[in-house]
Design an enzyme around this catalytic site. Structure first.
Site, PDB file in Angstrom:
ATOM      1  N   CYS A  84       0.911  -2.685 -11.718  1.00 28.19           N
ATOM      2  CA  CYS A  84       0.682  -2.848 -10.278  1.00 28.19           C
ATOM      3  C   CYS A  84      -0.569  -2.065  -9.914  1.00 28.19           C
ATOM      4  CB  CYS A  84       1.892  -2.340  -9.494  1.00 28.19           C
ATOM      5  SG  CYS A  84       1.725  -2.465  -7.706  1.00 28.19           S
ATOM      6  N   GLY A  85      -1.591  -2.767  -9.437  1.00 31.42           N
ATOM      7  CA  GLY A  85      -2.861  -2.113  -9.157  1.00 31.42           C
ATOM      8  C   GLY A  85      -2.792  -1.109  -8.024  1.00 31.42           C
ATOM      9  N   ASN A 107      10.101  -4.399  -9.114  1.00 29.96           N
ATOM     10  CA  ASN A 107       9.934  -5.224  -7.923  1.00 29.96           C
ATOM     11  C   ASN A 107      11.112  -5.019  -6.974  1.00 29.96           C
ATOM     12  OD1 ASN A 107       7.516  -6.686  -8.801  1.00 29.96           O
ATOM     13  ND2 ASN A 107       8.864  -7.601 -10.335  1.00 29.96           N
ATOM     14  N   CYS A 128      -2.491  -6.563  -2.398  1.00 31.30           N
ATOM     15  CA  CYS A 128      -2.061  -6.616  -3.803  1.00 31.30           C
ATOM     16  C   CYS A 128      -3.265  -6.279  -4.667  1.00 31.30           C
ATOM     17  CB  CYS A 128      -1.505  -8.007  -4.138  1.00 31.30           C
ATOM     18  SG  CYS A 128      -1.025  -8.206  -5.871  1.00 31.30           S
TER      19      CYS A 128
END
Length: 299
Positions: free
Chosen positions: A87-88, A78, A226
Site C-alpha cells: 500500500c503506497g 484491507n 490511493c
C-alpha cells in the site's frame, strides 16, 4: 469473557487515505477477518481504509530475505478483512509512525511488505513542519492481457493491467463523472485475470504533468486517494501516449495531491503527506464470536 491487556494503536492518514496502525513487534496479535472488519467499521469501530500491523522482521517464520535489509514488516489488511500485499499511502503512514514514536530514526527507512522491501524516506522533523514522506515504489509491470475491460455506471472502457505489487485496472474515461458514484465495485473482465480481485482506477489527464484520479480499491471501495493507484495511473497515461510523457506528475485525488516521479529506468517514487492524528488503546477479546473492541483514544 477473557480479555487481553490493553494494546496500543494509532490512527493516521496519507492524503485522507486513513489507516489504523497496530504495533506488534513480537508478532503476537492474530488479526481475524472479523476483527479487521470490526476495527475498520466507521460506525462501530475506529474506522479506516485498512490496518497496518508493524511486526519486527526477526519474528517472521516464513522464509524471507526481508530481515536482512528491513527491521520492520508491514502486515497490511484491507477493511473487508482480506490480506493485502502492499500500500503506497499505508507504508508512508507506517514510516511516519515509526519515526514519530522513536522506533526508527528519520531518514532512509526500508520496510518489508508482501510485495518486497520498499525504501521510504522520512524527513527530519522541524518545529513547524514534518514534511512529506517519499517511498520508492519500484518499477511497474504490465502483465496483460490486452483484452481487459471495465464497466461502471452503464459504460464500458478498455483498461490496462498495471501491477504495482498489487493489481490495478486503469481506465482513461475522458471524464471522471462517467465512472458514476462507485458505490459498488466496477465489473472487470476477464475475471480470471484477477483471481484475487483488482483495484480500478479512473484517470483523466489535465494540463501537462497533472492527472485527476478516482480509485475503487479492492476490499475497500472508493477511497479518498490511493498511492499504488496514483503510480498505476501515471504508468497507464505514459503507456497510452509515450511521446507526451513527463518525468514528474501531480496526481489530484479527492483526498489531496500525490507526486509521482519517474526515473529513466521507470522506477517510480511516490511523495505526499503522511500524518499520525490519534493514539489510543484497544481491549481486544481473546475469544470472540462478535469482535467488538473497547476503544480508548487520546489525540
Amino acid at each position: 469473557m477473557t480479555r487481553r491487556p490493553p494494546h496500543p494503536f494509532a490512527k493516521g492518514h496519507g492524503a485522507r487515505n486513513d489507516f489504523i496502525v497496530l504495533p506488534d513487534p513480537d508478532n503476537r496479535l492474530r488479526l481475524t477477518e472479523d476483527l479487521v472488519r470490526s476495527l475498520c467499521d466507521r460506525r462501530t469501530g475506529i474506522g479506516a481504509d485498512g490496518i497496518l500491523r508493524a511486526v519486527h522482521t526477526t519474528t517472521l517464520t516464513a522464509a524471507t530475505d526481508a530481515g536482512r535489509e528491513a527491521e520492520w514488516f508491514m502486515d497490511y489488511r484491507n477493511p473487508d478483512g482480506s490480506t493485502g500485499t502492499t500500500c503506497g499511502n499505508g507504508i508512508r503512514v507506517l514510516a511516519r509512525y515509526l519515526v514519530d514514536t522513536g522506533l526508527c530514526p528519520p531518514g532512509a527507512l526500508p520496510i518489508a511488505t508482501r510485495a518486497g522491501t520498499r525504501h521510504v524516506h522520512v524527513p527530519h522533523p522541524s518545529p513547524r513542519f514534518h514534511g512529506d514522506v517519499t517511498v520508492n515504489m519500484g518499477r511497474p509491470e504490465l502483465p496483460g492481457p490486452d483484452t481487459i475491460t471495465v464497466t461502471a455506471a452503464g459504460r464500458t472502457w478498455p483498461a490496462l493491467h498495471v501491477d504495482m505489487g498489487n493489481p490495478h485496472a486503469v481506465v482513461l474515461p475522458g471524464d471522471l463523472d462517467h465512472a458514476g458514484p462507485l458505490t459498488t465495485a466496477p465489473t472487470v473482465t476477464p475475471e480470471e485475470a484477477f483471481p484475487h480481485g483488482v483495484s480500478v482506477g479512473f484517470a483523466v489527464p489535465q494540463r501537462p504533468g497533472h492527472i485527476a484520479l478516482r480509485v475503487h480499491e479492492r476490499g475497500a471501495g472508493e477511497t479518498p486517494s490511493c498511492g499504488t493507484g496514483a503510480c498505476a495511473a501515471v504508468t497507464a497515461l505514459r503507456h497510452a501516449d509515450p511521446a507526451d510523457s513527463a518525468d514528474s506528475y501531480l496526481v489530484h485525488a479527492p483526498g489531496g495531491r500525490l507526486r509521482v516521479a519517474v526515473l529513466p529506468d521507470n522506477t517510480l517514487y511516490l511523495t505526499g503527506p503522511a500524518a499520525i492524528t490519534t493514539h489510543g488503546t484497544l481491549h481486544l477479546p481473546a475469544l470472540r464470536t462478535d469482535p467488538t473492541p473497547n476503544i480508548t483514544t487520546a489525540a
